[in-house]
Design an enzyme around this catalytic site. Structure first.
Site, PDB file in Angstrom:
ATOM      1  N   TYR A  35     -33.525  58.822   9.144  1.00 45.32           N
ATOM      2  CA  TYR A  35     -32.625  59.159  10.249  1.00 45.32           C
ATOM      3  C   TYR A  35     -32.458  60.671  10.313  1.00 45.32           C
ATOM      4  O   TYR A  35     -32.492  61.360   9.283  1.00 45.32           O
ATOM      5  CB  TYR A  35     -31.241  58.538  10.042  1.00 45.32           C
ATOM      6  N   ASP A  91     -26.236  51.295  15.840  1.00 48.16           N
ATOM      7  CA  ASP A  91     -24.922  51.081  16.423  1.00 48.16           C
ATOM      8  C   ASP A  91     -24.874  51.576  17.865  1.00 48.16           C
ATOM      9  O   ASP A  91     -25.814  52.205  18.364  1.00 48.16           O
ATOM     10  CB  ASP A  91     -23.857  51.811  15.604  1.00 48.16           C
TER      11      ASP A  91
END
EC number: 5.4.99.12
Length: 306
Positions: A131, A62
């Site tokens: 992540y 994003d």
């Protein structure tokens, strides 16, 4: 595409100046920048339907999210690929690597390019993604140099309760309280690992010599609070929303029972929105052995259920 070769591209980027990965008209994105340079290097007009030079990525990031290790693939005609060689006496893939490294903006780095094995699909062949979200809380020393990839908060974080919350996410769950599905998709994902840790205070230089404190250089991440999560895939906003939920527990604003309720009833509402993007980095993509790439890609395309 006749006589096409599939290339695997490993790369990294600082997401600060990008509106995410996915190409969008008149907006700066990682995919848009790379494809723009590819069209220049390979001398292909943008919009050419016979040679789209379209990248397929392992995981779309994003706006403001970084990647220290991202993977994508590119299908390109062999004759078109040879155009990048020019005066260089090297194979086309090496020539493409060098030209991309030189022509891309400084916030994108090409780690390597190689012909992809048979059956390789950057997105669907991936086994898992890792992540890391980095936070400097009240117990951390704030380093202004890290402001683009570390979130600073004024509160003291209770890592014990945050780890209890994180443990609830491990396994196959519907993360509908913390994520948004793609059209026709689901928010069912399998989390393999999720935990919070504070990076130990340590020095960058420690050779056993007693040179005095003025020579003791701290590592840039010493003292930071890090959330590490590994899953087969992630739905939109899933990691940042889970981080936000855990942080609310860690500062005492929400209870563990509240977090458990959100995991049990996958319904999105305002208190489980995503935290700020700058602390999040895609760190690793794992793939199976070459002879399992096509099998994995075929299996992951199936719509998941619990």
């Amino acid at each position: 595409m006749l006589n096409a070769v599939r290339l695997r591209i490993d790369l990294a980027y600082d997401g600060t100046g990008f509106y995410g990965w996915a190409k969008q008209p008149e907006i700066r994105t990682v995919q848009g920048e790379i494809e723009r340079v590819l069209h220049t290097i390979l001398r292909v007009p943008e919009g050419d339907p016979t040679e789209p030079l379209r990248l397929t990525v392992a995981g779309r990031t994003d706006t403001g999210v970084h990647a220290s290790h991202q993977v994508c693939h590119l299908d390109v005609n062999e004759d078109v690929l040879k155009r990048c060689v020019g005066h260089m006496d090297v194979p086309p893939v090496i020539a493409l690597t060098r030209r991309l490294q030189r022509m891309l903006p400084a916030d994108i780095a090409i780690r390597g390019i190689a012909p992809a094995p048979d059956g390789f699909d950057a997105r669907f062949s991936a086994l898992e993604r890792t992540y890391v979200y980095r936070i400097a809380d009240r117990s951390s020393e704030v380093d202004p140099r890290t402001r683009n990839f570390v979130l600073h908060i004024d509160d003291e974080l209770d890592l014990k309760s945050m780890n209890e919350a994180a443990a609830m996410t491990i396994g196959l769950h519907d993360f509908g309280s913390f994520a948004t599905p793609n059209p026709g998709g689901t928010t069912i994902r399998e989390v393999k690992t999720a935990y919070w840790r504070r990076v130990p205070q340590r020095t960058l230089i420690d050779d056993g010599m007693t040179m005095g404190e003025r020579y003791r250089t701290p590592t840039v991440e010493s003292g930071l609070v890090c959330f590490v999560i590994v899953a087969d895939a992630f739905a939109r906003n899933m990691v940042r929303s889970l981080v936000n939920g855990c942080v609310q527990v860690g500062i005492g604003k929400r209870s563990l029972d509240w977090f458990a309720g959100k995991m049990a009833a996958p319904l999105r509402e305002g208190s489980t929105g995503p935290i700020a993007p700058q602390g999040l980095t895609l760190e690793h993509i794992e793939y199976p052995a070459d002879d399992q790439l096509a099998v994995r890609a075929e299996a992951i395309r199936a719509k998941r259920t619990l």
